[in-house]
Design an enzyme around this catalytic site. Structure first.
Site, PDB file in Angstrom:
ATOM      1  N   HIS A  17     -30.539  59.656  24.164  1.00 12.37           N
ATOM      2  CA  HIS A  17     -31.157  59.732  25.498  1.00 12.37           C
ATOM      3  C   HIS A  17     -30.075  59.805  26.580  1.00 12.37           C
ATOM      4  O   HIS A  17     -30.179  60.580  27.535  1.00 12.37           O
ATOM      5  CB  HIS A  17     -31.998  58.479  25.775  1.00 12.37           C
ATOM      6  CG  HIS A  17     -33.273  58.380  24.983  1.00 12.37           C
ATOM      7  ND1 HIS A  17     -33.628  57.243  24.296  1.00 12.37           N
ATOM      8  CD2 HIS A  17     -34.296  59.258  24.800  1.00 12.37           C
ATOM      9  CE1 HIS A  17     -34.807  57.425  23.728  1.00 12.37           C
ATOM     10  NE2 HIS A  17     -35.236  58.636  24.004  1.00 12.37           N
ATOM     11  N   LYS A  41     -47.942  56.496  20.643  1.00 13.33           N
ATOM     12  CA  LYS A  41     -46.972  55.579  20.021  1.00 13.33           C
ATOM     13  C   LYS A  41     -47.285  54.156  20.462  1.00 13.33           C
ATOM     14  O   LYS A  41     -47.655  53.944  21.621  1.00 13.33           O
ATOM     15  CB  LYS A  41     -45.541  55.906  20.466  1.00 13.33           C
ATOM     16  CG  LYS A  41     -45.025  57.271  20.057  1.00 13.33           C
ATOM     17  CD  LYS A  41     -43.605  57.458  20.604  1.00 13.33           C
ATOM     18  CE  LYS A  41     -43.029  58.810  20.263  1.00 13.33           C
ATOM     19  NZ  LYS A  41     -41.752  59.055  20.968  1.00 13.33           N
ATOM     20  N   ARG A  90     -33.597  68.208  20.009  1.00 14.98           N
ATOM     21  CA  ARG A  90     -32.742  68.043  18.824  1.00 14.98           C
ATOM     22  C   ARG A  90     -32.959  69.179  17.843  1.00 14.98           C
ATOM     23  O   ARG A  90     -32.156  69.421  16.974  1.00 14.98           O
ATOM     24  CB  ARG A  90     -33.056  66.710  18.133  1.00 14.98           C
ATOM     25  CG  ARG A  90     -32.551  65.500  18.878  1.00 14.98           C
ATOM     26  CD  ARG A  90     -33.240  64.240  18.443  1.00 14.98           C
ATOM     27  NE  ARG A  90     -34.623  64.234  18.918  1.00 14.98           N
ATOM     28  CZ  ARG A  90     -35.394  63.148  18.949  1.00 14.98           C
ATOM     29  NH1 ARG A  90     -34.920  62.008  18.498  1.00 14.98           N
ATOM     30  NH2 ARG A  90     -36.620  63.222  19.402  1.00 14.98           N
ATOM     31  N   SER A 127     -35.413  56.833  18.584  1.00 10.02           N
ATOM     32  CA  SER A 127     -35.773  55.423  18.790  1.00 10.02           C
ATOM     33  C   SER A 127     -36.488  54.857  17.561  1.00 10.02           C
ATOM     34  O   SER A 127     -36.249  53.716  17.156  1.00 10.02           O
ATOM     35  CB  SER A 127     -36.680  55.286  20.011  1.00 10.02           C
ATOM     36  OG  SER A 127     -36.034  55.743  21.158  1.00 10.02           O
TER      37      SER A 127
HETATM   38  N1  COD Z   1     -30.886  64.037  21.389  1.00  6.52           N
HETATM   39  C1  COD Z   1     -31.508  64.803  22.331  1.00  6.52           C
HETATM   40  N2  COD Z   1     -32.711  64.500  22.895  1.00  6.52           N
HETATM   41  C2  COD Z   1     -33.290  63.379  22.481  1.00  6.52           C
HETATM   42  C3  COD Z   1     -32.727  62.522  21.514  1.00  6.52           C
HETATM   43  C4  COD Z   1     -31.459  62.893  20.954  1.00  6.52           C
HETATM   44  N3  COD Z   1     -30.867  62.168  19.991  1.00  6.52           N
HETATM   45  N4  COD Z   1     -33.559  61.477  21.311  1.00  6.52           N
HETATM   46  C5  COD Z   1     -34.627  61.683  22.122  1.00  6.52           C
HETATM   47  N5  COD Z   1     -34.470  62.823  22.811  1.00  6.52           N
HETATM   48  C6  COD Z   1     -35.379  63.388  23.807  1.00  6.52           C
HETATM   49  C7  COD Z   1     -36.760  63.697  23.235  1.00  6.52           C
HETATM   50  O1  COD Z   1     -36.804  64.960  22.639  1.00  6.52           O
HETATM   51  C8  COD Z   1     -37.579  63.644  24.508  1.00  6.52           C
HETATM   52  O2  COD Z   1     -37.445  64.855  25.215  1.00  6.52           O
HETATM   53  C9  COD Z   1     -36.896  62.565  25.335  1.00  6.52           C
HETATM   54  O3  COD Z   1     -35.607  62.393  24.769  1.00  6.52           O
HETATM   55  C10 COD Z   1     -37.645  61.233  25.340  1.00  6.52           C
HETATM   56  O4  COD Z   1     -37.883  60.808  24.006  1.00  6.52           O
HETATM   57  P1  COD Z   1     -38.765  59.512  23.718  1.00  6.52           P
HETATM   58  O5  COD Z   1     -39.082  59.518  22.265  1.00  6.52           O
HETATM   59  O6  COD Z   1     -38.135  58.294  24.283  1.00  6.52           O
HETATM   60  O7  COD Z   1     -40.056  59.740  24.600  1.00  6.52           O
HETATM   61  P2  COD Z   1     -41.471  60.403  24.275  1.00  6.52           P
HETATM   62  O8  COD Z   1     -41.327  61.730  23.620  1.00  6.52           O
HETATM   63  O9  COD Z   1     -42.332  59.385  23.583  1.00  6.52           O
HETATM   64  O10 COD Z   1     -42.004  60.616  25.774  1.00  6.52           O
HETATM   65  C11 COD Z   1     -43.284  61.118  26.001  1.00  6.52           C
HETATM   66  C12 COD Z   1     -43.708  60.739  27.426  1.00  6.52           C
HETATM   67  C13 COD Z   1     -43.707  59.229  27.606  1.00  6.52           C
HETATM   68  C14 COD Z   1     -42.734  61.370  28.427  1.00  6.52           C
HETATM   69  C15 COD Z   1     -45.157  61.308  27.619  1.00  6.52           C
HETATM   70  O11 COD Z   1     -46.036  60.710  26.697  1.00  6.52           O
HETATM   71  C16 COD Z   1     -45.656  61.094  29.045  1.00  6.52           C
HETATM   72  O12 COD Z   1     -45.349  61.889  29.913  1.00  6.52           O
HETATM   73  N6  COD Z   1     -46.382  59.971  29.276  1.00  6.52           N
HETATM   74  C17 COD Z   1     -46.893  59.594  30.603  1.00  6.52           C
HETATM   75  C18 COD Z   1     -48.422  59.855  30.688  1.00  6.52           C
HETATM   76  C19 COD Z   1     -48.673  61.339  30.842  1.00  6.52           C
HETATM   77  O13 COD Z   1     -48.379  61.958  31.848  1.00  6.52           O
HETATM   78  N7  COD Z   1     -49.257  61.947  29.779  1.00  6.52           N
HETATM   79  C20 COD Z   1     -49.522  63.356  29.735  1.00  6.52           C
HETATM   80  C21 COD Z   1     -48.305  64.102  29.240  1.00  6.52           C
HETATM   81  S1  COD Z   1     -48.509  65.862  29.317  1.00  6.52           S
END
Ligand code: COD
Length: 161
Positions: A17, A41, A90, A127
Site C-alpha cells: 500500500h 470483507k 499487482r 493484507s
Molecule cells: N501492490 C500494489 N497494490 C496493492 C498491493 C500491493 N502489494 N496491495 C494492495 N494493493 C492495492 C489494491 O489493489 C487496491 O487497489 C488498494 O491497494 C487497496 O487494497 P485493500 O485490499 O486495502 O482495499 P480494498 O480493495 O478492500 O478496498 C475496497 C474499498 C474499501 C476501496 C471499496 O470497497 C470502497 O470503496 N468502499 C467504500 C464504500 C463504497 O463506496 N462502495 C462502492 C464501491 S464502487
C-alpha cells in the site's frame, strides 16, 4: 493544487500500500489515504486502529494525510476536492476486481480512477496474507511497518514469531 485519494480497507496497511501511496504522491500535490469499509470483507482491525496505523505509517511522507471514509467513496472523493482515485495493481486479478469499482465511482460522481503498477518486489503482499502468516506464527516484519506487525499479532492473540 491537485489532490488524489488512495482508498482501501488497509486491514492492515502494508508496504505494498505504501508503495502505491508514494507513487500517487509523485503525480499529485496531495494524497488522502481513505480508510474505508469493504462490505465483502470482514475486518480484523477496527477503523480507528486502521486509521491510527496508517497515520503512523505515512508520518514521514509530506503531502499525505489519512482520513476515515464514512459512506460512499465517491462522496468522500468529492468532499475532499480530489480529482482522482489512485489504485494499485499487482496483476490481472486486481484489474478485474478494480474495473467495476472504477466504473461505478465514475458513474456516481464523475471521478476518474488512475491505476499504478506497484513494485513487483512487493506484489506478493496482501493484507489477507499478512494476517494469515501472522495467525500461524510467521514473521511479517518485512511485509508491514513494525507497529502494524505488533497490532496484527495483538488482534489475533498470537505471540511474536
Ligand atoms: N501492490 C500494489 N497494490 C496493492 C498491493 C500491493 N502489494 N496491495 C494492495 N494493493 C492495492 C489494491 O489493489 C487496491 O487497489 C488498494 O491497494 C487497496 O487494497 P485493500 O485490499 O486495502 O482495499 P480494498 O480493495 O478492500 O478496498 C475496497 C474499498 C474499501 C476501496 C471499496 O470497497 C470502497 O470503496 N468502499 C467504500 C464504500 C463504497 O463506496 N462502495 C462502492 C464501491 S464502487
Amino acid at each position: 493544487m491537485t489532490t488524489a485519494v488512495c482508498p482501501g480497507s488497509f486491514d492492515p496497511i502494508t508496504l505494498g500500500h505504501l508503495d502505491v501511496v508514494r507513487r500517487a504522491r509523485s503525480m499529485f500535490d496531495e494524497v488522502v489515504v481513505g480508510v474505508a469499509s469493504n462490505s465483502s470483507k470482514s475486518a480484523l482491525l477496527g477503523v480507528e486502529d486502521r486509521v491510527r496505523l496508517a497515520r503512523a505509517a505515512v508520518a514521514d511522507l509530506p503531502g499525505v494525510r489519512v482520513e476515515p471514509v464514512v459512506g460512499l467513496l465517491a462522496d468522500f472523493v468529492r468532499a475532499q476536492g480530489a480529482v482522482a482515485v489512485v489504485k494499485g495493481l499487482r496483476g490481472g486479478a486486481d484489474f478485474d476486481a478494480e474495473l467495476p469499482m472504477a466504473l461505478m465511482n465514475r458513474h456516481l460522481s464523475g471521478v476518474e480512477t488512475v491505476f499504478v503498477v506497484g513494485d513487483p518486489a512487493l506484489a506478493h503482499i496482501a493484507s489477507s496474507l499478512v494476517k494469515d502468516v501472522a495467525r500461524f506464527g510467521g514473521a511479517v516484519e518485512d511485509l508491514v511497518p513494525p507497529a502494524v506487525a505488533h497490532a496484527v499479532r495483538e488482534a489475533l492473540g498470537v505471540r511474536p514469531a
